[in-house]
Design a protein around this motif. Structure first.
Motif, short mmCIF file in Angstrom:
data_model
loop_
_atom_site.label_atom_id
_atom_site.label_comp_id
_atom_site.label_asym_id
_atom_site.label_seq_id
_atom_site.Cartn_x
_atom_site.Cartn_y
_atom_site.Cartn_z
N ALA A 459 130.41 -1.95 30.04
CA ALA A 459 129.86 -2.81 31.10
C ALA A 459 129.70 -2.03 32.40
O ALA A 459 128.71 -2.20 33.13
CB ALA A 459 130.75 -4.03 31.29
N LYS A 460 130.68 -1.17 32.69
CA LYS A 460 130.60 -0.37 33.92
C LYS A 460 129.44 0.61 33.84
O LYS A 460 128.72 0.82 34.82
CB LYS A 460 131.92 0.38 34.12
N GLU A 461 129.23 1.22 32.65
CA GLU A 461 128.09 2.13 32.46
C GLU A 461 126.78 1.39 32.71
O GLU A 461 125.84 1.94 33.32
CB GLU A 461 128.10 2.70 31.04
N ALA A 462 126.70 0.17 32.23
CA ALA A 462 125.48 -0.62 32.41
C ALA A 462 125.23 -0.89 33.89
O ALA A 462 124.09 -0.80 34.38
CB ALA A 462 125.59 -1.93 31.64
N ARG A 463 126.27 -1.22 34.64
CA ARG A 463 126.11 -1.51 36.06
C ARG A 463 125.69 -0.26 36.84
O ARG A 463 124.88 -0.34 37.76
CB ARG A 463 127.40 -2.09 36.63
N LYS A 464 126.27 0.89 36.45
CA LYS A 464 125.87 2.14 37.11
C LYS A 464 124.40 2.45 36.81
O LYS A 464 123.66 2.89 37.70
CB LYS A 464 126.76 3.29 36.62
N ALA A 465 124.00 2.22 35.56
CA ALA A 465 122.60 2.46 35.20
C ALA A 465 121.67 1.51 35.95
O ALA A 465 120.56 1.89 36.38
CB ALA A 465 122.42 2.27 33.69
N ALA A 466 122.12 0.27 36.15
CA ALA A 466 121.32 -0.70 36.91
C ALA A 466 121.12 -0.22 38.34
O ALA A 466 120.02 -0.35 38.91
CB ALA A 466 122.00 -2.07 36.88
N PHE A 467 122.18 0.33 38.93
CA PHE A 467 122.08 0.85 40.30
C PHE A 467 121.06 1.98 40.38
O PHE A 467 120.23 2.03 41.30
CB PHE A 467 123.45 1.33 40.77
N ALA A 469 118.55 2.49 38.32
CA ALA A 469 117.20 1.96 38.09
C ALA A 469 116.65 1.29 39.35
O ALA A 469 115.47 1.44 39.71
CB ALA A 469 117.25 0.94 36.94
N ARG A 470 117.52 0.54 40.04
CA ARG A 470 117.06 -0.13 41.25
C ARG A 470 116.71 0.89 42.34
O ARG A 470 115.74 0.70 43.08
CB ARG A 470 118.15 -1.09 41.72
N SER A 471 117.52 1.95 42.43
CA SER A 471 117.23 3.01 43.41
C SER A 471 115.90 3.70 43.09
O SER A 471 115.11 3.98 43.98
CB SER A 471 118.37 4.03 43.41
N GLN A 472 115.66 3.92 41.78
CA GLN A 472 114.44 4.58 41.37
C GLN A 472 113.21 3.72 41.71
O GLN A 472 112.15 4.25 42.09
CB GLN A 472 114.44 4.84 39.85
N GLN A 473 113.38 2.39 41.62
CA GLN A 473 112.24 1.49 41.89
C GLN A 473 112.17 1.13 43.38
O GLN A 473 111.35 0.30 43.79
CB GLN A 473 112.38 0.21 41.06
N GLY A 474 113.05 1.76 44.18
CA GLY A 474 112.99 1.53 45.61
C GLY A 474 113.63 0.23 46.05
O GLY A 474 113.33 -0.28 47.14
N GLY A 475 114.50 -0.34 45.16
CA GLY A 475 115.13 -1.63 45.49
C GLY A 475 116.43 -1.45 46.25
O GLY A 475 116.96 -0.39 46.42
#
Length: 475
Positions: A459-467, A469-475
Motif C-alpha cells: 500500500a505504501k508503494e502504491a501511495r509513493k507511485a501515486a505521488f 504520477a501526480r508530480s509527473q502530470q503537474g498535479g
C-alpha cells in the motif's frame, strides 16, 4: 429522494398491454360504464355529483348491492366527471352529456387510454390522502365547515407521506437489490419512511409511529388497488381486534403476510414513473436509448445497474448491424474525460453481445492507444487468428483504464480489492512502472490501490507511485 438524482430504469410492459390493464381496472371500468349509461334524464347536483335519487339506478347499472352500493356508485360517477368521460352541459339544470374523452377508451390510441387512466389515478390518490369519512363528520363545525385542527390532519403532509411511500415502493421495484415483482411487507414499507436510516434499534416511540403508518397505509392501499396501481393483501383483521377478544382461528405470529403485502402492478409502475417525470425526476425506462447514438447509450448506461444496462444494450443492438454497431460503439468510447474509462467498460460489455461479424471494426482500432487493448481482448475471446501481442505500455494503460472504470462503477468494492491484490501480485515491479502511464486517471487509481491493498508495505508503494504520477502530470 432528490429530484436531481437519476433513478434506476424501469422495465415497462408494451403500452397496448398497459392500456388493456387500465380499461379493466375497476375504477375506470365503472366510470366508463356510468358515462355510457348517462342520458338526457340524468341529473347532477351543484357539485357535479349524481343526485341522490339516481344513485340506486347507477348502482344497479354497475351490479352493486349492499349498504355501500350507493357510495361506490357516487365515487364511480365522480371519476367519470374528473376524467372527462362525462361533461356537465348546464350547471343550472344539472344536465350532462358524454365527454369527448369517452370515445378515446374505444377509439383512441393506447397512449390516449393511459392518459385517461392517469387522470383517474390522480383523483384516487387525492382521495387516499383524505381522512376517514367518520372522522370528517366528527370534525364538522356548526357552520358546516370541517375543523382541520381537530382532525390533526395536514393535507400537504399527508400527501407527501403517501408520495414518499409510493416513491420507495417504486425504488424497490426497479432496483436490482429490491424484490422486483415480489410483494413488499407493509411494515417494511412503513418503516422505510419513518425510521431514520442511521438509527440502529428503533425506539418504542418510532415503532409506534410505524404501526400507526401501517394502519393509514392499509386504508390507502385498499383504495389504490381498484384503480390498478397496486396488488394488495390487506392487514389481517384479527391483528386489529381488541386484546381481550379471542381470535376466531389460530394465528401464526411469525407469518409476516398477516401484516399486509403490497406490490406495484405493471400498470402501477407505468403510472408512478409518469408522476415522477412530471415532478422533475430523472426516471428512465429500458428502451429509451434504442434510437439514440452510441454516445448516449454509453453515457447513460454508465449509471445503470448491470442487468438494466444489459437489457438496454440488447435493445440498442437490435436496431443495428453488428459491424455498424461496433464501429459506433468504439467511436463513442474514445476520450480522456473523467467518464471515459466507464464508457469504455460499457463499450466492452456491449461488444461482448456482438457476434463475429463485428471483427473488422475491432481490427481497425488495434493501433489505437485507447481502444487497442480492449480490441485485442475481444478478438482473443472470439477466437480470432493473428491477434498481435500488445506492447507493454498498452497493457499498463488498459490496466489503469480498467481499474478507473471499476472505481467509477462500484467504488471500493470487494471485487476491486481482489483485482488490486491480483495486479500487485502478478507483476513484479508493478508500481515502479505503472506511475509513468500517461493516463489521466493514473494518480487516482494508484491512490485507490494504496487504500485498498491490505499489505501495508505494498500500500505504501502504491501511495509513493501515486505521488510520482501526480508530480509527473503537474498535479
Amino acid at each position: 429522494m432528490s429530484d436531481s438524482s437519476t433513478l434506476p430504469p424501469a422495465r415497462l410492459r408494451p403500452e397496448a398491454e398497459l392500456a388493456r390493464d387500465a380499461l379493466s381496472a375497476p375504477v375506470l371500468a365503472r366510470a366508463a360504464r356510468l358515462a355510457r349509461w348517462a342520458g338526457p334524464d340524468t341529473r347532477v347536483d351543484a357539485g357535479g355529483g349524481l343526485v341522490e335519487e339516481q344513485l340506486p339506478a347507477a348502482a344497479e347499472q354497475l351490479g352493486l348491492s349492499g349498504d355501500d352500493a350507493a357510495a361506490h356508485a357516487s365515487e364511480a360517477w365522480r371519476i367519470a366527471v374528473d376524467t372527462g368521460l362525462v361533461e356537465i352541459t348546464d350547471e343550472e339544470t344539472g344536465t350532462v352529456a358524454a365527454g369527448e374523452d369517452l370515445a378515446l377508451l374505444t377509439g383512441g390510441s393506447p397512449q390516449d387510454v393511459l392518459g385517461v387512466w392517469l387522470t383517474a389515478l390522480e383523483a384516487v390518490l387525492a382521495d387516499a390522502s383524505v381522512p376517514d369519512l367518520d372522522d370528517l363528520v366528527d370534525a364538522m363545525a356548526e357552520g358546516g365547515e370541517v375543523d382541520l385542527s381537530s382532525l390533526d390532519w395536514d393535507p400537504e403532509a399527508e400527501s407527501e407521506f403517501l408520495d414518499g411511500v409510493l416513491g420507495n415502493l417504486y425504488l424497490l421495484t426497479v432496483g436490482e437489490d429490491g424484490p422486483g415483482d415480489a410483494p413488499v411487507p407493509l411494515p417494511a414499507l412503513a418503516a422505510s419512511v419513518i425510521v431514520p436510516s442511521d438509527m440502529g434499534e428503533p425506539s418504542n416511540e418510532v415503532l409506534e409511529q410505524v404501526s400507526d403508518a401501517m394502519m393509514r397505509l392499509d386504508d390507502q392501499f385498499r383504495l389504490l388497488e381498484p384503480v390498478g396501481l397496486v396488488a394488495y393483501q390487506p392487514v389481517d383483521e384479527a391483528l386489529m381486534a381488541d386484546a381481550d377478544e379471542e381470535p376466531a382461528a389460530p394465528v401464526d405470529e411469525a407469518d409476516v403476510t398477516r401484516y399486509g403485502m403490497v406490490r406495484l402492478t405493471p400498470l402501477g409502475l407505468y403510472g408512478l414513473r409518469a408522476r415522477l417525470l412530471d415532478a422533475g425526476f430523472e426516471a428512465p425506462a429500458v428502451g429509451d436509448l434504442a434510437d439514440k447514438g452510441a454516445d448516449a447509450l454509453l453515457d447513460n448506461t454508465a449509471s445503470f445497474p448491470p442487468a438494466a444496462a444489459h437489457a438496454e444494450t440488447e435493445l440498442w443492438l437490435a436496431g443495428r448491424s453488428p459491424l455498424d454497431a461496433a464501429r459506433e460503439l468504439l467511436a463513442a468510447a474514445r476520450g480522456s474525460d473523467p467518464g471515459a474509462p466507464l464508457r469504455r467498460l460499457r463499450c466492452q460489455q456491449a461488444l461482448s453481445l456482438v457476434g463475429a461479424e463485428a471483427e473488422p471494426a475491432l481490427r481497425e482500432v488495434l493501433d489505437d492507444a485507447e481502444l487497442g487493448g480492449l480490441a485485442r481482448v475481444w478478438l482473443t475471446e472470439h477466437g480470432a487468428r493473428d491477434v498481435p501481442a500488445p506492447p507493454q505500455e498498452m497493457v499498463f494503460w488498459l490496466t489503469i483504464d480498467t481499474v478507473a472504470a471499476q472505481l467509477a462503477a462500484e467504488g471500493n468494492s470487494e471485487e476491486l480489492r481482489a483485482l488490486v491484490e491480483g495486479l500487485a501480485r502478478q507483476h513484479s515491479g508493478f508500481f515502479d512502472t505503472v506511475w509513468r502511464v500517461e493516463h489521466p486517471a493514473t494518480p487516482e487509481v494508484l491512490e485507490a490501490m494504496g487504500r485498498l491493498h491490505p499489505d501495508k508495505k505494498i500500500a505504501k508503494e502504491a501511495r509513493k507511485a501515486a505521488f510520482k504520477a501526480r508530480s509527473q502530470q503537474g498535479g
